[in-house]
Write a protein that holds these residues in place. Structure first.
Motif, PDB file in Angstrom:
ATOM      1  N   GLY A 179      -7.431  -0.592   1.079  1.00  0.00           N
ATOM      2  CA  GLY A 179      -7.116  -0.583  -0.336  1.00  0.00           C
ATOM      3  C   GLY A 179      -5.645  -0.395  -0.650  1.00  0.00           C
ATOM      4  N   SER A 213     -12.300  -7.791   0.785  1.00  0.00           N
ATOM      5  CA  SER A 213     -13.477  -7.726  -0.070  1.00  0.00           C
ATOM      6  C   SER A 213     -14.268  -9.009   0.091  1.00  0.00           C
ATOM      7  CB  SER A 213     -13.044  -7.507  -1.525  1.00  0.00           C
ATOM      8  OG  SER A 213     -12.177  -8.545  -1.944  1.00  0.00           O
ATOM      9  N   ASN A 272       0.869  -1.183   0.000  1.00  0.00           N
ATOM     10  CA  ASN A 272       0.000   0.000   0.000  1.00  0.00           C
ATOM     11  C   ASN A 272       0.905   1.232   0.000  1.00  0.00           C
ATOM     12  OD1 ASN A 272       0.770   0.488   2.674  1.00  0.00           O
ATOM     13  ND2 ASN A 272      -1.306   0.540   3.474  1.00  0.00           N
ATOM     14  N   SER A 329      -8.206  -6.619  -4.289  1.00  0.00           N
ATOM     15  CA  SER A 329      -8.486  -6.254  -2.898  1.00  0.00           C
ATOM     16  C   SER A 329      -8.531  -7.517  -2.044  1.00  0.00           C
ATOM     17  CB  SER A 329      -9.827  -5.527  -2.796  1.00  0.00           C
ATOM     18  OG  SER A 329     -10.201  -5.384  -1.435  1.00  0.00           O
ATOM     19  N   GLN A 372     -14.893  -3.327   2.207  1.00  0.00           N
ATOM     20  CA  GLN A 372     -14.955  -2.696   0.904  1.00  0.00           C
ATOM     21  C   GLN A 372     -14.924  -3.787  -0.161  1.00  0.00           C
ATOM     22  OE1 GLN A 372     -11.802  -1.299   2.629  1.00  0.00           O
ATOM     23  NE2 GLN A 372     -10.183  -2.034   1.325  1.00  0.00           N
ATOM     24  N   HIS A 417     -12.223  -4.967  -7.218  1.00  0.00           N
ATOM     25  CA  HIS A 417     -10.840  -5.002  -7.639  1.00  0.00           C
ATOM     26  C   HIS A 417     -10.659  -3.921  -8.708  1.00  0.00           C
ATOM     27  CE1 HIS A 417     -10.785  -8.665  -5.334  1.00  0.00           C
ATOM     28  NE2 HIS A 417     -11.720  -9.184  -6.104  1.00  0.00           N
TER      29      HIS A 417
END
Length: 387
Positions: free
Chosen positions: A58, A87, A26, A84, A69, A72
């Motif tokens: 994310g 998810s 990230n 992701s 969340q 992709h």
């Protein structure tokens, strides 16, 4: 000696030559010069960056809330998929890993059991073992040091995405050391290589390393946040604001019905080691009590070596409850994929802390109750330390 990160040492090696690489990272996955690991991999001619994976919040750390969340994406610059791992799936699938020769994990942990990046790493190890893909974990500093260990040890009955293994809340380990612990002691069994740092010492806090700080998640803006986080994250299990929606999340806490001056006076009378409590008024811009005037306090850490974040967080939750037991409440599920258990229980790692606070057990006595568990963990931890 400057601290040399695991990602630097990996890219100086031949471990990735002629390989198709997947990267779990990230925005905090940067080097001393603020170059992102994905950029460095993509610029290499002797390997192929084939896929990117993002943890909670994310790949770009742009998703604010801490609930699930979805979705992709596809990176237009590098022309690779971005998957992701927070998810509909929390671990790489066979399709995501197809065609990869190695999965590299380069994530910045913050030193607390409940920070979900270490659960994402564990899930990557499980998926990689199942599908025969080797994993390389690039080690990074524990920003709050690698000496102190504190807090309740997770009861496996309360395993969740914010705590998969029986370790204390503040574990005093780096992400590479945790990878070794999870993979060997807890039996994941992936083909794992940890690329250690050079120059890091266990007594270092982040600002001793000379490395730049990049927020690993939207509500972890500073080292000050990380220092208080292992205890103040417990506020996520209450109806009190943990400071989300302010510029000092986790340092600030409160609620609309709280008199901050009374709260701060009581906390300072308790003489919590290494901390001073200053009354504040604030108005969160989002999350709990958004756009409402709140009273509360800000923790100022006056001596980080003496400061005990979990003890402090427990003492503060308990004092808020004493101030107004009628309006204080534990947060109800769901929380972090869990639909049934109380959020405070999965954060603390059992229902013991909640029941102790409800019984008005003093914070120092609560802290004494986890010392035996921590003592049993320490020799296990010792086997996997790299520094």
């Amino acid at each position: 000696m400057p601290v040399v990160l695991g990602c630097d040492r990996l890219l100086e090696s031949t471990l990735l030559q002629n390989r198709r690489v997947g990267l779990v990272s990230n925005p905090a996955s940067i080097d001393r010069h603020l170059q992102h690991t994905a950029d460095r991999l993509a610029s290499r001619k002797d390997l192929t960056l084939a896929a990117l994976f993002g943890p909670q919040h994310g790949f770009h750390a742009d998703v604010q809330d801490n609930m699930v969340q979805t979705g992709h994406a596809h990176d237009q610059r590098w022309r690779v998929p971005i998957y992701s791992l927070y998810s509909e799936t929390r671990e790489p699938t066979a399709e995501m890993l197809a065609g990869l020769d190695v999965l590299v994990v380069d994530l910045q942990n913050v030193g607390a059991r409940i920070y979900t990046f270490i659960s994402t790493m564990a899930n990557c190890l499980r998926a990689a073992e199942r599908h025969g893909v080797p994993v390389i974990v690039c080690d990074r500093p524990n920003p709050i040091g690698g000496v102190e260990v504190e807090g309740p040890v997770l009861d496996p009955v309360f395993e969740s995405f914010v705590g998969q293994f029986p370790i204390p809340m503040r574990h005093g380990m780096t992400i590479g050391e945790l990878a070794r612990l999870f993979n060997e002691h807890f039996g994941i069994g992936a083909k794992l290589t940890v690329v250690a740092m050079a120059g890091w010492r266990r007594d270092m806090y982040w600002d001793d390393t000379g490395l730049p700080w990049v927020m690993p998640s939207p509500n972890m803006p500073t080292l000050d946040t990380a220092i208080v986080y292992p205890g103040m994250v417990l506020f996520e299990g209450t109806n009190l604001s943990e400071g989300r929606g302010t510029t000092r999340p986790f340092e600030i806490s409160g609620a609309p019905w709280i008199d901050g001056r009374t709260l701060a006076e009581r906390m300072n009378e308790a003489a919590i080691p290494g901390a001073w409590f200053r009354p504040v008024g604030f108005e969160p811009t989002f999350q709990k009590h958004a756009r409402k005037a709140c009273g509360g306090c800000q923790i100022h850490v006056t001596d980080r070596r003496a400061f005990k974040p979990v003890l402090t967080g427990v003492a503060l939750v308990a004092e808020y409850r004493r101030l107004d037991p009628e309006r204080f409440a534990w947060r109800h599920p769901p929380y972090e994929y869990e639909e049934a258990k109380w959020p405070i229980d999965i954060l603390a790692g059992s229902d013991k802390l909640r029941l102790q606070i409800e019984a008005d057990v003093e914070a120092r006595e609560i802290a004494e109750s986890w010392e035996d568990e921590v003592g049993r963990f320490l020799p296990v931890r010792e086997r996997f330390l790299l520094y």
